[in-house]
Design an enzyme around this catalytic site. Structure first.
Site, PDB file in Angstrom:
ATOM      1  N   ASP A   1       0.851  -1.184   0.000  1.00  0.00           N
ATOM      2  CA  ASP A   1       0.000   0.000   0.000  1.00  0.00           C
ATOM      3  C   ASP A   1       0.882   1.227   0.000  1.00  0.00           C
ATOM      4  O   ASP A   1       1.913   1.251   0.656  1.00  0.00           O
ATOM      5  CB  ASP A   1      -0.888   0.002   1.250  1.00  0.00           C
ATOM      6  CG  ASP A   1      -2.123  -0.832   1.028  1.00  0.00           C
ATOM      7  OD1 ASP A   1      -2.576  -0.886  -0.129  1.00  0.00           O
ATOM      8  OD2 ASP A   1      -2.610  -1.430   1.997  1.00  0.00           O
TER       9      ASP A   1
ATOM     10  N   ASP B   1      -0.258  21.235  18.171  1.00  0.00           N
ATOM     11  CA  ASP B   1      -0.590  20.003  17.450  1.00  0.00           C
ATOM     12  C   ASP B   1       0.656  19.145  17.332  1.00  0.00           C
ATOM     13  O   ASP B   1       1.581  19.452  16.583  1.00  0.00           O
ATOM     14  CB  ASP B   1      -1.105  20.397  16.049  1.00  0.00           C
ATOM     15  CG  ASP B   1      -1.644  19.200  15.306  1.00  0.00           C
ATOM     16  OD1 ASP B   1      -1.404  18.060  15.772  1.00  0.00           O
ATOM     17  OD2 ASP B   1      -2.296  19.405  14.264  1.00  0.00           O
TER      18      ASP B   1
ATOM     19  N   PHE C   1      -8.040  18.349  17.916  1.00  0.00           N
ATOM     20  CA  PHE C   1      -8.785  17.718  16.832  1.00  0.00           C
ATOM     21  C   PHE C   1      -9.755  16.700  17.394  1.00  0.00           C
ATOM     22  O   PHE C   1      -9.441  15.984  18.340  1.00  0.00           O
ATOM     23  CB  PHE C   1      -7.802  17.019  15.889  1.00  0.00           C
ATOM     24  CG  PHE C   1      -8.474  16.334  14.739  1.00  0.00           C
ATOM     25  CD1 PHE C   1      -8.803  17.050  13.586  1.00  0.00           C
ATOM     26  CD2 PHE C   1      -8.791  14.979  14.804  1.00  0.00           C
ATOM     27  CE1 PHE C   1      -9.413  16.415  12.532  1.00  0.00           C
ATOM     28  CE2 PHE C   1      -9.415  14.348  13.751  1.00  0.00           C
ATOM     29  CZ  PHE C   1      -9.718  15.068  12.610  1.00  0.00           C
TER      30      PHE C   1
ATOM     31  N   ALA D   1     -12.910  13.776  16.227  1.00  0.00           N
ATOM     32  CA  ALA D   1     -13.467  13.068  15.075  1.00  0.00           C
ATOM     33  C   ALA D   1     -14.789  13.686  14.643  1.00  0.00           C
ATOM     34  O   ALA D   1     -15.167  13.613  13.478  1.00  0.00           O
ATOM     35  CB  ALA D   1     -13.656  11.597  15.416  1.00  0.00           C
TER      36      ALA D   1
ATOM     37  N   ARG E   1     -13.759  17.461  13.164  1.00  0.00           N
ATOM     38  CA  ARG E   1     -12.772  17.347  12.103  1.00  0.00           C
ATOM     39  C   ARG E   1     -11.986  18.650  11.903  1.00  0.00           C
ATOM     40  O   ARG E   1     -11.642  19.021  10.803  1.00  0.00           O
ATOM     41  CB  ARG E   1     -13.443  16.924  10.786  1.00  0.00           C
ATOM     42  CG  ARG E   1     -14.110  15.558  10.910  1.00  0.00           C
ATOM     43  CD  ARG E   1     -14.331  14.946   9.559  1.00  0.00           C
ATOM     44  NE  ARG E   1     -15.371  15.665   8.841  1.00  0.00           N
ATOM     45  CZ  ARG E   1     -15.473  15.683   7.504  1.00  0.00           C
ATOM     46  NH1 ARG E   1     -14.597  15.060   6.772  1.00  0.00           N
ATOM     47  NH2 ARG E   1     -16.445  16.341   6.929  1.00  0.00           N
TER      48      ARG E   1
ATOM     49  N   SER F   1      -9.144  21.484  14.163  1.00  0.00           N
ATOM     50  CA  SER F   1      -8.454  21.845  15.396  1.00  0.00           C
ATOM     51  C   SER F   1      -8.120  23.321  15.272  1.00  0.00           C
ATOM     52  O   SER F   1      -8.381  23.936  14.230  1.00  0.00           O
ATOM     53  CB  SER F   1      -7.191  21.009  15.574  1.00  0.00           C
ATOM     54  OG  SER F   1      -6.284  21.290  14.532  1.00  0.00           O
TER      55      SER F   1
ATOM     56  N   LYS G   1      -8.260  25.176  11.621  1.00  0.00           N
ATOM     57  CA  LYS G   1      -7.845  24.524  10.376  1.00  0.00           C
ATOM     58  C   LYS G   1      -8.442  23.126  10.367  1.00  0.00           C
ATOM     59  O   LYS G   1      -8.655  22.521  11.415  1.00  0.00           O
ATOM     60  CB  LYS G   1      -6.315  24.447  10.259  1.00  0.00           C
ATOM     61  CG  LYS G   1      -5.630  23.467  11.218  1.00  0.00           C
ATOM     62  CD  LYS G   1      -4.182  23.296  10.830  1.00  0.00           C
ATOM     63  CE  LYS G   1      -3.566  22.031  11.416  1.00  0.00           C
ATOM     64  NZ  LYS G   1      -3.377  22.036  12.869  1.00  0.00           N
TER      65      LYS G   1
ATOM     66  N   ASP H   1      -5.532  -4.072   5.877  1.00  0.00           N
ATOM     67  CA  ASP H   1      -6.127  -3.893   7.197  1.00  0.00           C
ATOM     68  C   ASP H   1      -7.645  -3.861   7.180  1.00  0.00           C
ATOM     69  O   ASP H   1      -8.284  -4.334   8.079  1.00  0.00           O
ATOM     70  CB  ASP H   1      -5.552  -2.647   7.881  1.00  0.00           C
ATOM     71  CG  ASP H   1      -5.605  -1.422   6.976  1.00  0.00           C
ATOM     72  OD1 ASP H   1      -6.244  -1.515   5.903  1.00  0.00           O
ATOM     73  OD2 ASP H   1      -5.009  -0.400   7.341  1.00  0.00           O
TER      74      ASP H   1
END
Lengths: 194, 575, 676
Positions: free
Chosen positions: C302, C340, C371, C373, C376, C378, C389, C512
């Site tokens: 990958d 971050d 950040f 989920a 989306r 931070s 952003k 995965d």
């Protein structure tokens, strides 16, 4: 079962082709071109009598002839229906005795000659009728032949040298002397001993 | 070794090297069914044979089917030869009025010629009628050789094909071997032989009065036709007891040289056919290279030992060194026209290939000189080898070499893209085991049983060498012998018969099994990680595997035979 | 990647246990599995029995006692090698077990919750796990999201996120939930859990012989029979020469000749190979898979995370229309990223510094928005500015929510950057959109070199990516892979594997997601990421506990090393025989044929010392080679021809020479000690 029949048939067909046609063709062609050779390379002596084959060695006992190499073919030796060597191994005491006897005989031909005896002269040939001798082994016997024919050794040596066949194409085989042809020549060229 | 002998060896090898691609390319065309210049003559004959026998020669056979057909044809030929020997007194072409051959000898001879061994317990000129020789034995010379070539071709197909069910067609392979390869070359060679003095007639023994007036009987027969195929098909069964030492079989150094070339011609060519049919000509040369290396090693050792000769005799005053007019060395059991050089060369060649023709008695060689032929056969006659048999024997070693060394490059071993797995290794080991068991098992029995010992012609270690040589030669389908051994007894005829039978068929069935299983496999594309089967490393590896496996198996026995005899000979011990 | 866990080769505890096991393994039933060593066992018993007889008859037995002893040592040494290899696995298994103390599970039932022992859980049960609790069994998260400490099985201390529904839904029994609460549906029955299988595998309990091992065993068994025939027939041959071959000497010869070196070490090599894979934190489901890895000639990799740093890096700032100074954008981006700590965040700070000389500063009163989920985004709140952003849509929505206006050109910009294979991050200051940061994949350093090595090994690399062909080609070129599959769908991936296999290739891949499962199953070597779904883990034949896709390359190397070790030791073992012949045979027949002493090229003291030295050498060489068997022969990424030449020299030629030296040395010692 079908397979067995076919296989048998196959073997039979091949037998006719390979066991019949093929040797017959070789035979036919050879009769046209090399008849004498195909028939055994026989040699005629004085008076047109067939005295043997050029390719098959024969026994000579008389001192006036070149003696062939020792033979193990047949009881008397030189039996061309029973080709054979001694098959004695290098550590065989029988072989050692035989070689010792042959060396003694050869030494008797040239008393006092310090050179070693040519190897082929005292060892048994493979076929039992090796038609050849090495030039050394033939010349070794020249003195004996000369004595019995009452000629100088050099005369005999000359005849022998005439019959030395060299190596084929410089590298194949060994120089050699055909015993039968040389002996016939000796009789022709040096008939004194008769 | 003299310079001239050395040059002769190189000339010989050069000619074989030149012949290899010619023969190889020709045979590739023949067995791929491509056009050849002989087609106009042979195609009709080929078609006629198939039609006459009602066989289908175009259908692809699986390995089992192929093998069964091969076995049945061989069985049929075996039975016919047995019958022919037993009935020869009633059949034509028997000018010497020979009676029937004994049952055990007939069995031995039938097996012997069917298996391409051509061991001869009997003495040809005093036992077999011209018909038995010409039709019975000569046919087998062709058929057993053709069987060998056919097997080799089938094995090559097994390697070359991909995801295939079949390995070819036995009828096709066998018939084409005979018609395109063996017959034309034999015909030309036989005519050359006649022109140099090899006899070809149907006469009874000729009786002559010699110069000194003694009667000499001289055996005759259709020799030339048999001589050619005897060498070309690496059969080795001579018309006469003395085989190619007999002046009527091999009259000149020239015929001798031709016979030596015939022995290697097909076997060497097949390495090239292997290369061409599998698409890796260089692999073919790598295999050939391994063979050439072992050939040279063998011939040099043998010539050296024979030229050095026997110190026991030399102490008696026999010449040791070569001169302009004499060979020196060990001339016992050798012919003058061949001397040391051509005798040692012939002995090496005939045992490298499974020919077994001889132009000098190996029994009388010096121990090391005799060890070379023995070792050549014991390692499986893979140095060029018998027609076909050499290649498929080599194939066995290739499988083992590729397997052992293939692991060393970190991949499941593969041979020309075919994976060598448990199944192939199992079959290969089976073949090796059968050979070992035959040779050492029978030899061990003969070494202690009175029935075995009573036939010996020599005492001491040389006697053991005679026993070993016999079973090695039998299982190896060579047919040459330490011929002092009187093998024409029920014990020897029978055990050697089985030795030859197992040595041939129990070896080639596993090999055909491998071919079948390889044919069905996928091909792994070649990459930098692929085990290289071309080039000198592979040749070297192959030689090492052959030498080490052979040496490890037979060294103990050899050390009690030829090796100790050599040491004893030096010390002057006699038996 | 966690560094491979290294245990010292001769850890004291392991050695102690292995010595005990070496004796336990003398059990004939166990020995019968290995034909080579079984022959040694029979020989040792036979010599011992004869010894007892000789003692009873009052003969001098010093020599035979030693032969018997060394034969038994040969067996014990081989057993010891195997026990050592197993011991290392067992030590790892024990550590695993310790972590699996009797856990209680909160089983969800219709009535509510019930505490049951973890071992009673069955497939389909649902359990609740909260922060601080141990997950009682393998399963899939069906509800919630949590961070999980998987160090018990991976050795990696950083927690990982597991959540329902995604590709990160699989959890493993024995791991600990650090935060939040999840509901797990159990996917395996007792005794079949991942941990159970892992323990069984590392202990060697469920080890089956691999195909090449079977083939090699057959070869070794065949050789053993050949030598058996060669030795047994020596007796009649000796009889012919009127010599005697005593049974102990013949047995000594036999044992020296049969390939005991490789025979004794064969299973140790196999176990050690599995163990080495495990040390790289890869769990192979069978030895077969490890071996197949060595055969692989096509690697599907990958792109993201394998060839490129999965964490994209900021490469450009694109100011939005109306924003005159790009540095404004950079400043805002930098500010928002100061806290971050992700590589992406850091790369933005660095880029801003490089392009505009903006120093990262930490100012009092900054309030960072992490950040999440759901958002989306931070950002940072400072001085009344709300800098954000994040993903384009999220930020646009946020800006609109604040009453800002979005220029359509911004959307175009976002699309353009996406089309180039990069990821755009939108930056806003209150209701104003400042511009876009482009994050791009960066090829990992050293990849080109690695692919070159693979090519040298004969392995073709194919990059799999969801990118468009243009981007894919660019990255493929940069990374130096042989081929790529762009805009790959799971179906295309599967088809590609089939195609390569059809062409005779063995294919390895990592995966995965659930949608990777068919391809993983189809591939000859499928390495599933531990972070992956349960389906993926089931489909693959290896699981990488570190979830590091590059490790496939190491696994391939270990597979090759495993085969090479076997081949090399086999070659060595067989080559050894040459010297042993020269030691034993002259000695053996010295009495019958004194001339044979000429073959005693090592000039060994006397017949007895010669035979004894060969037997001792044969036993000691097993011990000497244990480290090699356990570590594997040195692997170098070279072409097959060079590897072959190298190994032939070392193990073939070396194998011929070493025993000559070794036996001679032992002979000196034996003579000096007056043992023979």
């Amino acid at each position: 079962m079908k397979l067995i029949v076919r296989s048998t048939l196959y073997v039979v067909v091949l037998t006719v082709l390979l066991g019949g046609v093929y040797p017959a063709v070789v035979w036919g062609v050879s009769r046209v071109f090399w008849k004498a050779k195909a028939e055994g390379s026989f040699v005629t002596g004085d008076g047109g009598r067939v005295v043997g084959s050029e390719l098959i060695g024969q026994g000579f006992r008389s001192p006036k002839y070149l003696h062939s190499r020792p033979s193990a073919a047949g009881k008397q030796g030189y039996d061309a229906t029973a080709s054979q060597g001694t098959n004695l191994g290098p550590t065989s005491s029988d072989l050692e005795k035989a070689v010792a006897a042959a060396v003694a005989a050869a030494r008797a031909d040239r008393p006092g000659d310090p050179r070693p005896v040519p190897a082929d002269l005292v060892t048994t040939s493979a076929s039992g009728f090796d038609p050849h001798l090495s030039p050394d082994a033939a010349l070794w016997q020249a003195l004996r032949i000369a004595k019995s024919r009452g000629v100088p050794e050099e005369k005999v040596a000359e005849v022998i040298r005439r019959h030395i066949e060299p190596r084929t194409l410089w590298v194949l085989g060994e120089p050699r002397v055909n015993v039968l042809l040389t002996n016939l020549d000796l009789d022709r060229s040096l008939p004194a001993g008769r | 070794m003299t310079t001239i002998n050395f040059v002769e060896i190189l000339v010989y090898l050069a000619i074989i090297v030149a012949l290899t691609p010619l023969m190889g390319g020709y045979m590739k065309r023949v067995f791929s069914g491509e056009r050849t210049f002989l087609d106009p003559v042979l195609r009709p004959i080929e078609r006629a044979i198939y039609r006459a026998c009602g066989v289908n020669a175009s259908q692809d056979q699986g390995w089992v089917d192929w093998t069964v057909t091969m076995l049945i044809v061989n069985a049929a030929s075996l039975v016919i030869l047995y019958a022919m020997q037993r009935l020869q007194q009633w059949l034509p072409f028997n000018p010497n009025k020979f009676g029937p051959v004994s049952p055990d000898s007939s069995w031995n001879t039938a097996v012997s010629f069917t298996t391409n061994t051509n061991w001869q317990g009997y003495s040809g000129e005093s036992t077999m009628s011209h018909l038995t020789q010409m039709a019975g034995l000569a046919l087998h010379n062709f058929l057993s050789a053709a069987t060998g070539i056919a097997i080799a071709v089938a094995v090559i197909r097994g390697v070359a094909r991909e995801k295939a069910k079949g390995i070819g067609n036995f009828w096709f392979d066998c018939t084409r071997s005979i018609l395109w390869v063996l017959l034309p070359i034999s015909l030309v060679a036989a005519l050359f032989l006649v022109s140099r003095g090899v006899v070809q007639n149907f006469r009874a023994d000729v009786v002559v009065k010699t110069v000194e007036g003694v009667e000499q009987k001289i055996a005759q027969g259709p020799v030339a036709s048999q001589e050619a195929i005897k060498e070309l098909g690496t059969n080795g069964g001579g018309f006469f007891n003395a085989n190619s030492a007999h002046p009527y079989e091999n009259p000149t150094p020239g015929t001798n040289f031709l016979e030596m070339i015939l022995i290697f011609a097909v076997g060497a060519g097949l390495t090239n056919t292997l290369g061409r049919m599998t698409g890796s000509v260089r692999h073919g040369w790598a295999v050939f290279g391994a063979m050439a290396l072992m050939f040279l090693a063998g011939v040099f050792v043998c010539e050296w030992a024979e030229q050095k000769g026997n110190p026991i005799h030399q102490k008696l005053g026999v010449a040791a060194a070569p001169t302009d007019g004499g060979t020196g060395g060990n001339m016992e059991g050798k012919e003058v026209r061949f001397g040391i050089g051509d005798s040692a060369l012939f002995a090496t060649i005939t045992t490298d290939a499974s020919c077994g023709a001889i132009n000098s008695w190996h029994d009388s060689f010096t121990p090391i000189g005799g060890l070379v032929p023995m070792a050549n056969i014991a390692t499986g006659e893979v140095i060029v080898g018998g027609v076909g048999a050499g290649l498929y024997g080599m194939f066995l070693f290739i499988v083992l070499a590729v397997f052992i060394a293939g692991l060393m490059v970190g991949r499941t071993p593969e041979y020309l893209g075919k994976k060598i797995e448990a199944h192939e290794v199992k079959l290969a080991m089976l073949s090796v085991l059968i050979l070992t068991l035959c040779i050492l098992g029978f030899s061990a029995a003969a070494a202690v049983l009175p029935a075995g010992l009573s036939s010996l012609n020599n005492r001491g270690p040389h006697g053991l060498s005679e026993i070993l040589y016999a079973y090695i030669s039998g299982a190896g389908n060579n047919g040459s012998a330490f011929a002092g051994l009187n093998a024409n007894t029920p014990f020897w005829n029978t055990t050697l018969g089985f030795d030859m039978f197992f040595g041939r068929f129990f070896m080639l069935i596993p090999i055909l099994g491998i071919a079948g299983s390889l044919a069905a496999k996928k091909k792994v594309p070649e990459s930098a990680g692929t085990f290289p089967v071309t080039g000198p490393i592979f040749s070297f590896l192959l030689v090492s595997v052959i030498v080490i496996v052979g040496a490890l198996t037979f060294f103990p026995a050899f050390s009690l035979g030829p090796i100790v005899e050599q040491l004893l000979m030096k010390a002057g011990t006699l038996f | 990647m966690a560094p491979p866990k290294r245990t010292s080769l001769f850890d004291r505890a392991i050695v102690r246990a292995a010595v005990g096991d070496a004796f336990r393994k003398l059990d004939p039933r166990l020995q019968a599995k290995n034909p080579v060593m079984f022959v040694v066992l029979v020989g040792a018993v036979l010599v011992s029995v004869l010894l007892v007889r000789d003692v009873a008859r009052g003969k001098d037995v010093l020599f035979n006692v030693q032969i018997a002893l060394w034969l038994w040592f040969t067996l014990l040494f081989a057993n010891f090698a195997e026990a050592m290899a197993e011991g290392r696995g067992k030590a790892q298994a024990a550590a695993l077990r310790r972590g699996r103390t009797e856990t209680m599970a909160r089983l969800q039932t219709r009535k509510g919750e019930e505490m049951v022992p973890a071992t009673t859980l069955r497939k389909g049960d649902c359990v609740v796990v909260e922060a601080g609790q141990v997950i009682p069994g393998d399963g899939t998260v069906v509800e919630g999201i949590a961070s999980v400490d998987e160090s018990a099985i991976t050795g990696e201390s950083a927690p990982v996120i597991r959540e329902s529904g995604g590709d990160c839904s699989a959890v493993t029994g024995g791991t600990r939930v650090l935060s939040d609460r999840i509901v797990v549906e159990i996917t395996s029955n007792p005794g079949e859990t991942f941990l159970d299988r892992m323990i069984a595998l590392v202990e060697g309990a469920s080890r089956q012989k691999t195909p090449n091992e079977i083939a090699l065993s057959i070869l070794l068994a065949g050789l053993t029979i050949v030598f058996l025939i060669a030795t047994v027939t020596l007796r009649p041959f000796a009889l012919y020469a009127r010599g005697v071959a005593t049974t102990p000497v013949l047995i000594a010869l036999l044992v020296c000749l049969i390939p005991t070196t490789i025979g004794g070490l064969l299973s140790a090599i196999g176990i050690a190979g599995m163990d080495r894979v495990l040390q790289h934190n890869v769990l192979a489901m069978s030895g077969r898979a490890v071996e197949a890895a060595g055969d692989v000639n096509v690697l599907l990799l990958d792109k993201t995370g394998t060839i490129t740093l999965g964490n994209r890096q900021a490469t450009d700032f694109f100011p939005a229309p109306g924003v005159l100074a790009a540095s404004d954008l950079a400043e805002a981006a930098q500010l928002s990223s100061l806290a971050d700590e992700t590589p992406e965040g850091r790369s933005i700070v660095i880029l801003a510094k490089e392009k505009f000389g903006l120093r990262g500063r930490h100012v009092e009163g900054m309030h960072f928005i992490p950040f999440s989920a759901t958002t989306r985004m931070s950002g940072v709140d400072w001085n009344g500015r709300r800098i954000r952003k994040g993903a384009g849509e999220a930020v646009i929505e946020w800006v609109r929510g604040l009453g800002g206006r979005v220029d359509p050109a911004v959307t175009d910009l976002l699309n353009r950057i996406s089309a180039e294979g990069a990821t755009p991050l939108l930056v806003s200051d209150d209701a104003k959109i400042l511009g876009v940061i482009a994050l791009r994949d960066v090829v990992k350093p050293g990849m080109r070199d690695r692919f070159d090595r693979l090519r040298a090994m004969g392995i073709k690399t194919i990059m799999i990516t969801g990118d468009n062909p243009l981007t894919a080609a660019a990255i493929a070129r940069e990374a130096g892979v042989d081929d790529f599959l762009a805009q790959a769908t799971p179906e295309q991936k599967l088809a590609l594997i089939r195609k390569e296999q059809e062409g005779g290739n063995l294919v390895a891949m990592t995966g995965d997601g659930t949608n990777d499962a068919p391809a993983l199953a189809q591939a000859d070597v499928g390495v599933a990421m531990n972070t992956g779904t349960q389906a993926a883990r089931e489909a693959g034949n290896m699981v990488d506990l570190d979830s590091n896709p590059t490790k496939l390359i190491e696994v391939v190397e270990i597979g090759k090393q495993l085969l090479m070790t076997r081949g090399s030791l086999t070659t060595f073992s067989i080559a050894n025989d040459v010297a042993k012949y020269f030691a034993i045979l002259p000695a053996r027949f010295a009495a019958t044929y004194p001339a044979l002493t000429a073959l005693n090229v090592m000039r060994l003291g006397n017949p007895r010392s010669a035979i004894l030295s060969a037997v001792i050498f044969n036993a000691l060489i097993i011990i000497a080679l244990i480290p090699l068997a356990l570590r594997g022969v040195r692997y170098r990424p070279l072409g097959a021809a060079r590897i072959l030449a190298r190994n032939l020299w070392i193990y073939g030629v070396g194998g011929v020479i070493v025993p000559f030296v070794g036996i001679k040395l032992i002979d000196w010692i034996v003579l000096a000690l007056h043992l023979a």
